[in-house]
Motif scaffolding. Structure first.
Motif, PDB file in Angstrom:
ATOM      1  N   GLY A   1      11.992 -16.071 -10.586  1.00  0.00           N
ATOM      2  CA  GLY A   1      12.745 -15.366 -11.693  1.00  0.00           C
ATOM      3  C   GLY A   1      12.994 -14.790 -10.932  1.00  0.00           C
ATOM      4  N   PRO A   2      13.373 -12.966 -12.512  1.00  0.00           N
ATOM      5  CA  PRO A   2      14.758 -12.479 -11.584  1.00  0.00           C
ATOM      6  C   PRO A   2      14.599 -11.633 -10.493  1.00  0.00           C
ATOM      7  CG  PRO A   2      13.709 -12.211 -13.360  1.00  0.00           C
ATOM      8  CD  PRO A   2      13.045 -13.477 -12.903  1.00  0.00           C
ATOM      9  N   ALA A   3      15.745 -11.216 -10.770  1.00  0.00           N
ATOM     10  CA  ALA A   3      15.354 -10.059  -8.911  1.00  0.00           C
ATOM     11  C   ALA A   3      16.308  -9.110  -8.850  1.00  0.00           C
ATOM     12  CB  ALA A   3      15.641 -10.326  -8.011  1.00  0.00           C
ATOM     13  N   ALA A   4      16.169  -7.506  -9.094  1.00  0.00           N
ATOM     14  CA  ALA A   4      17.101  -6.615  -8.604  1.00  0.00           C
ATOM     15  C   ALA A   4      17.588  -5.938  -8.358  1.00  0.00           C
ATOM     16  CB  ALA A   4      17.047  -5.604  -9.710  1.00  0.00           C
ATOM     17  N   ARG A   5      19.047  -6.224  -7.350  1.00  0.00           N
ATOM     18  CA  ARG A   5      19.288  -5.894  -6.599  1.00  0.00           C
ATOM     19  C   ARG A   5      20.442  -4.450  -6.050  1.00  0.00           C
ATOM     20  NH1 ARG A   5      20.096 -11.627  -5.913  1.00  0.00           N
ATOM     21  NH2 ARG A   5      18.487 -12.936  -4.350  1.00  0.00           N
ATOM     22  N   ALA A   6      19.351  -3.781  -5.159  1.00  0.00           N
ATOM     23  CA  ALA A   6      19.906  -2.538  -5.046  1.00  0.00           C
ATOM     24  C   ALA A   6      20.826  -2.556  -4.110  1.00  0.00           C
ATOM     25  CB  ALA A   6      19.030  -0.823  -5.117  1.00  0.00           C
ATOM     26  N   HIS A   7      21.936  -1.509  -4.169  1.00  0.00           N
ATOM     27  CA  HIS A   7      23.188  -1.891  -2.818  1.00  0.00           C
ATOM     28  C   HIS A   7      22.376  -0.049  -2.131  1.00  0.00           C
ATOM     29  CE1 HIS A   7      24.968  -4.668  -3.529  1.00  0.00           C
ATOM     30  NE2 HIS A   7      25.460  -4.888  -4.191  1.00  0.00           N
ATOM     31  N   ALA A   8      21.687   0.713  -2.258  1.00  0.00           N
ATOM     32  CA  ALA A   8      20.762   1.800  -1.832  1.00  0.00           C
ATOM     33  C   ALA A   8      19.697   2.139  -2.454  1.00  0.00           C
ATOM     34  CB  ALA A   8      21.674   2.961  -1.635  1.00  0.00           C
ATOM     35  N   SER A   9      18.902   2.675  -1.521  1.00  0.00           N
ATOM     36  CA  SER A   9      17.403   3.445  -1.844  1.00  0.00           C
ATOM     37  C   SER A   9      17.525   4.524  -1.722  1.00  0.00           C
ATOM     38  CB  SER A   9      16.433   2.259  -0.820  1.00  0.00           C
ATOM     39  OG  SER A   9      17.119   0.948  -1.088  1.00  0.00           O
ATOM     40  N   ARG A  10      15.889   4.366  -1.740  1.00  0.00           N
ATOM     41  CA  ARG A  10      15.287   6.505  -2.726  1.00  0.00           C
ATOM     42  C   ARG A  10      14.335   6.221  -2.169  1.00  0.00           C
ATOM     43  NH1 ARG A  10      19.093   9.470  -5.737  1.00  0.00           N
ATOM     44  NH2 ARG A  10      18.126  10.830  -6.402  1.00  0.00           N
ATOM     45  N   ALA A  11      13.708   7.201  -1.128  1.00  0.00           N
ATOM     46  CA  ALA A  11      11.684   6.870   0.144  1.00  0.00           C
ATOM     47  C   ALA A  11      11.556   7.779  -0.533  1.00  0.00           C
ATOM     48  CB  ALA A  11      12.708   6.383   1.322  1.00  0.00           C
ATOM     49  N   VAL A  12      10.687   7.752   0.005  1.00  0.00           N
ATOM     50  CA  VAL A  12       9.614   9.586   0.409  1.00  0.00           C
ATOM     51  C   VAL A  12       8.735   8.892   1.378  1.00  0.00           C
ATOM     52  CG1 VAL A  12       9.505   9.796  -2.466  1.00  0.00           C
ATOM     53  CG2 VAL A  12       7.762   8.649  -1.495  1.00  0.00           C
ATOM     54  N   ARG A  13       8.320   9.903   2.156  1.00  0.00           N
ATOM     55  CA  ARG A  13       7.047   9.430   3.161  1.00  0.00           C
ATOM     56  C   ARG A  13       5.846  10.039   2.247  1.00  0.00           C
ATOM     57  NH1 ARG A  13       9.438  14.836   6.415  1.00  0.00           N
ATOM     58  NH2 ARG A  13       9.798  15.357   4.757  1.00  0.00           N
ATOM     59  N   VAL A  14       4.816   9.359   2.647  1.00  0.00           N
ATOM     60  CA  VAL A  14       3.575   8.905   2.092  1.00  0.00           C
ATOM     61  C   VAL A  14       2.142   9.486   3.018  1.00  0.00           C
ATOM     62  CG1 VAL A  14       4.131   8.237  -0.124  1.00  0.00           C
ATOM     63  CG2 VAL A  14       3.156   7.082   2.448  1.00  0.00           C
ATOM     64  N   PRO A  15       0.964  10.264   2.906  1.00  0.00           N
ATOM     65  CA  PRO A  15       0.257  10.280   4.224  1.00  0.00           C
ATOM     66  C   PRO A  15      -0.774   9.492   3.878  1.00  0.00           C
ATOM     67  CG  PRO A  15      -0.542  10.864   1.320  1.00  0.00           C
ATOM     68  CD  PRO A  15       0.629  10.015   1.384  1.00  0.00           C
ATOM     69  N   TRP A  16       0.022   8.154   3.941  1.00  0.00           N
ATOM     70  CA  TRP A  16      -1.332   6.796   4.222  1.00  0.00           C
ATOM     71  C   TRP A  16      -0.870   6.327   5.896  1.00  0.00           C
ATOM     72  CZ3 TRP A  16      -0.132   6.973  -0.700  1.00  0.00           C
ATOM     73  CH2 TRP A  16      -0.614   7.854  -1.425  1.00  0.00           C
ATOM     74  N   VAL A  17      -1.221   5.559   6.565  1.00  0.00           N
ATOM     75  CA  VAL A  17      -1.010   4.943   7.770  1.00  0.00           C
ATOM     76  C   VAL A  17      -0.549   3.139   7.522  1.00  0.00           C
ATOM     77  CG1 VAL A  17      -0.875   7.085   9.046  1.00  0.00           C
ATOM     78  CG2 VAL A  17      -2.916   5.104   9.171  1.00  0.00           C
TER      79      VAL A  17
END
Length: 284
Positions: A115-131
């Motif tokens: 199927g299709p895929a979108a590629r991003a040259h940069a990412s945006r992330a967050v921290r989450v409380p799970w491990v």
């Protein structure tokens, strides 16, 4: 496009039994490959990891020739729009509990999709409380039991990001929901060791190999060398964060917890180097 049980299938055709162990208890493994010009990237390495994951779950060894034939069929049918290949291999029909049928009774399920895929040259992330649990029975295996990733990624999307970054149970930086993590600090790119509980990512593996060949400063770290608190250094601009994965390739993080950030110079060099190598060799 979908391949199952020896042939191509329509999107609305029934594919698996309602008692397939992959559905009832998540007893399955999978791989996702990027596709370039109709060719799955690093397919041999992905199939090697699929075998490791299947063995780790106790599933019969997948038939590599069958998977390669299925991949060729779905990619030919999908045409130039295909950007990813997904291989799913489960325990097949089984009891409603967690135990399996006897080996001679097992009929594993194999489904291959393109199927299709979108590629991003940069990412945006967050921290989450799970491990991540680095001592889990399935630590390091790419299984279909992805519910905790779904929850963590949903949190990230709610907060305007596209990836969540997790620690492990001892407070070390571990991985994202679908990516490995790399920290640029003091002119080096540092990635958690597999003992942290992170997945043995194919992109991560190639980044380490290709960087060593190119003389770039990229290495695995020891326990405690990259605590989760290193992300405070990223927020302060004293370090940089990069994600790597089969669809992202090498993707510098330009925002963490909503704070805009810059990509590190070593990360950008690694990104350019990786793209050049991908273009040169599609099954490294």
């Amino acid at each position: 496009m979908i391949w199952s049980d020896g042939r191509l299938r329509g999107a609305d055709e029934p594919l698996v039994s309602g008692i397939d162990h992959g559905l009832t208890v998540g007893d399955g493994v999978f791989e996702t490959c990027a596709v370039y010009d109709g060719t799955p990237f690093a397919l041999t390495r992905h199939l090697r990891r699929l075998r490791r994951s299947a063995a780790g779950l106790g599933l019969p060894e997948p038939d590599e020739d069958e998977i390669r034939a299925a991949a060729a069929a779905v990619l030919a049918a999908a045409g130039p729009g295909a950007g990813r290949l997904r291989i799913t291999y489960t325990g097949g029909p089984g009891p409603l509990g967690s135990y399996r049928f006897a080996p001679q009774e097992q009929r594993p399920t194999l489904i291959v999709l393109a199927g299709p895929a979108a590629r991003a040259h940069a990412s945006r992330a967050v921290r989450v409380p799970w491990v991540r649990n680095e001592r889990s029975a399935v630590a390091g295996l790419k299984t279909t039991s992805y519910a905790e990733n779904v929850v963590a990624l949903a949190r990230a999307l709610e907060l305007g990001a596209d990836e969540a970054v997790l620690a492990n149970t001892v407070g070390d930086l571990c991985e994202g929901t679908g990516s490995n993590v790399v920290v640029e600090r003091d002119g080096e790119l540092l990635t958690p060791a597999l003992s942290s509980g992170c997945l043995a990512g194919i992109t991560r593996e190639l980044l380490l190999e290709w960087s060593a060949e190119a003389g770039e400063p990229v290495r695995e770290v020891g326990p405690g060398e990259l605590p989760y608190a290193v992300l405070e250094e990223v927020l302060a601009g004293r370090a940089h964060l990069t994600l790597c994965g089969s669809i992202r390739n090498i993707s510098p993080v330009v925002a963490l917890d909503g704070v805009e950030l810059s990509a590190g110079p070593v990360s950008l060099r690694a990104q350019a180097m990786f793209q050049e190598r991908v273009a040169d060799r599609l099954d490294p």
